[in-house]
Write an enzyme that holds these catalytic residues in place. Sequence first.
Site, mmCIF file in Angstrom:
data_model
loop_
_atom_site.group_PDB
_atom_site.id
_atom_site.type_symbol
_atom_site.label_atom_id
_atom_site.label_comp_id
_atom_site.label_asym_id
_atom_site.label_seq_id
_atom_site.Cartn_x
_atom_site.Cartn_y
_atom_site.Cartn_z
ATOM 1 N N THR A 191 0.758 -1.266 0.059
ATOM 2 C CA THR A 191 0.100 -0.162 -0.045
ATOM 3 C C THR A 191 1.016 1.246 -0.097
ATOM 4 O O THR A 191 0.534 2.205 -0.589
ATOM 5 C CB THR A 191 -0.713 -0.075 1.278
ATOM 6 O OG1 THR A 191 -1.815 -1.234 1.097
ATOM 7 C CG2 THR A 191 -1.915 1.178 1.452
ATOM 8 N N SER A 224 1.786 -7.334 -0.957
ATOM 9 C CA SER A 224 2.458 -8.342 -0.034
ATOM 10 C C SER A 224 1.922 -9.617 -0.023
ATOM 11 O O SER A 224 2.476 -10.708 0.338
ATOM 12 C CB SER A 224 2.733 -7.622 1.499
ATOM 13 O OG SER A 224 1.350 -7.647 2.318
ATOM 14 N N THR A 248 1.678 -4.513 4.305
ATOM 15 C CA THR A 248 1.683 -4.925 5.856
ATOM 16 C C THR A 248 0.943 -6.233 5.808
ATOM 17 O O THR A 248 1.230 -6.722 7.202
ATOM 18 C CB THR A 248 0.655 -3.597 6.517
ATOM 19 O OG1 THR A 248 -0.568 -3.703 5.806
ATOM 20 C CG2 THR A 248 1.326 -2.463 6.395
ATOM 21 N N ASP A 249 0.063 -6.670 5.005
ATOM 22 C CA ASP A 249 -0.413 -7.997 5.183
ATOM 23 C C ASP A 249 0.405 -8.975 5.429
ATOM 24 O O ASP A 249 0.271 -9.891 6.471
ATOM 25 C CB ASP A 249 -1.011 -8.387 3.713
ATOM 26 C CG ASP A 249 -2.375 -7.730 3.795
ATOM 27 O OD1 ASP A 249 -2.590 -6.776 4.357
ATOM 28 O OD2 ASP A 249 -2.714 -7.856 2.345
HETATM 29 N N1 ASP Z 1 -2.534 -5.522 0.902
HETATM 30 C C1 ASP Z 1 -1.608 -4.490 1.138
HETATM 31 C C2 ASP Z 1 -0.392 -5.338 0.957
HETATM 32 O O1 ASP Z 1 -0.028 -6.075 1.950
HETATM 33 C C3 ASP Z 1 -1.867 -3.855 2.333
HETATM 34 C C4 ASP Z 1 -0.752 -2.968 2.712
HETATM 35 O O2 ASP Z 1 0.464 -2.621 2.077
HETATM 36 O O3 ASP Z 1 -0.802 -2.449 4.019
HETATM 37 O O4 ASP Z 1 0.255 -5.150 0.035
#
Ligand code: ASP
Length: 320
Positions: free
Chosen positions: A11, A53, A85-86
């Site tokens: 993200t 991610s 973050t995932d």
């Molecule tokens: N779905 C996103 C990812 O992990 C969420 C994020 O980056 O916060 O790429």
Amino acid sequence: MKILALHTGGTIAMKENAAGKVAPDAGNPLLTSAPNLPTGVDLVVEEIFNVPSPHITPEHMLLLKKRIQRAEAENFSGVVITHGTDTLEETAYFLDTTIGGLMPIAITGAMRSSNEIGSDGLYNFESAIRVAACPEAQGKGVLVVMNDEIHTARYVTKTHTTNVATFRTPTLGPIGIITKLHIRFMQELTSSDRIDIQAVNGLIPIVKGYAGMHGDLIEALSESDIDGLVIEGLGAGNLPPQTLPALKKLLAKKVPVVLVSRCFNGIVEPIYDYQGGGQELQQLGVIFCNGINSQKARLKLLIAINSQLTEVERKSFLEE
Ligand code: ASP
């Protein structure tokens, strides 16, 4: 002081479009960002890959590890990684367990993409640079830096789907905070074993325990070619008795079975002496892996089976 920034996507590298959907953009906005740098820091930026991610695999983690090892030879003093973050906690844990002692490594991401109101990406990136450049970060392993907090890769987990305060360390809390003027560490860390590996081969699924669980899934897995299994057990480390026949079949094939708890806090121990209780599971040869969640236990087992450890050493590494 030379700090290497490795962008991997997520993200933090995305934008919200006119329809309100968040997606990767033609260019990674971080590449044209101008973070404020601490005095004396020379930031070298590389986009090692640009993926959401959920697309990250152990092969990506291995590539990152090798790039960081090269960075040491290139006289970098610290590394910052931006990441979705995932699965951020998984990459952080993999790097911590393989090369966490090399130099300060700070990993960060964002919950709001680059053009959203209240976007936290650039702020977190700046914070992570400050941590990677901070002498006190040395020897603390890979650090997850988000929302003014510093967490260890070993115990941190993503706890909220959308809130910017999503990264938490159950039981122990963050090890440091970031203020306008300082980076403050507030906890001493216990040491942990690290093993460098050159490959990430092996199929290790995760199965979650639940009331009324039968052995059907474990049975199906015992007939496939898995290299290990992680089970999120109940409470202090117990399983419904109906799972036992399939579990015994798997263990008879010498497949390592690692148990963690589906509880958010605490550790697993072979306390209960009833059918399917921890006592019986331990006697059957199930390995109790303490204090980490199932997604990290999976990586720990993957690291163990790709190392030169003997079966006995592997068990003590996983139980440590
Ligand atoms: N779905 C996103 C990812 O992990 C969420 C994020 O980056 O916060 O790429």
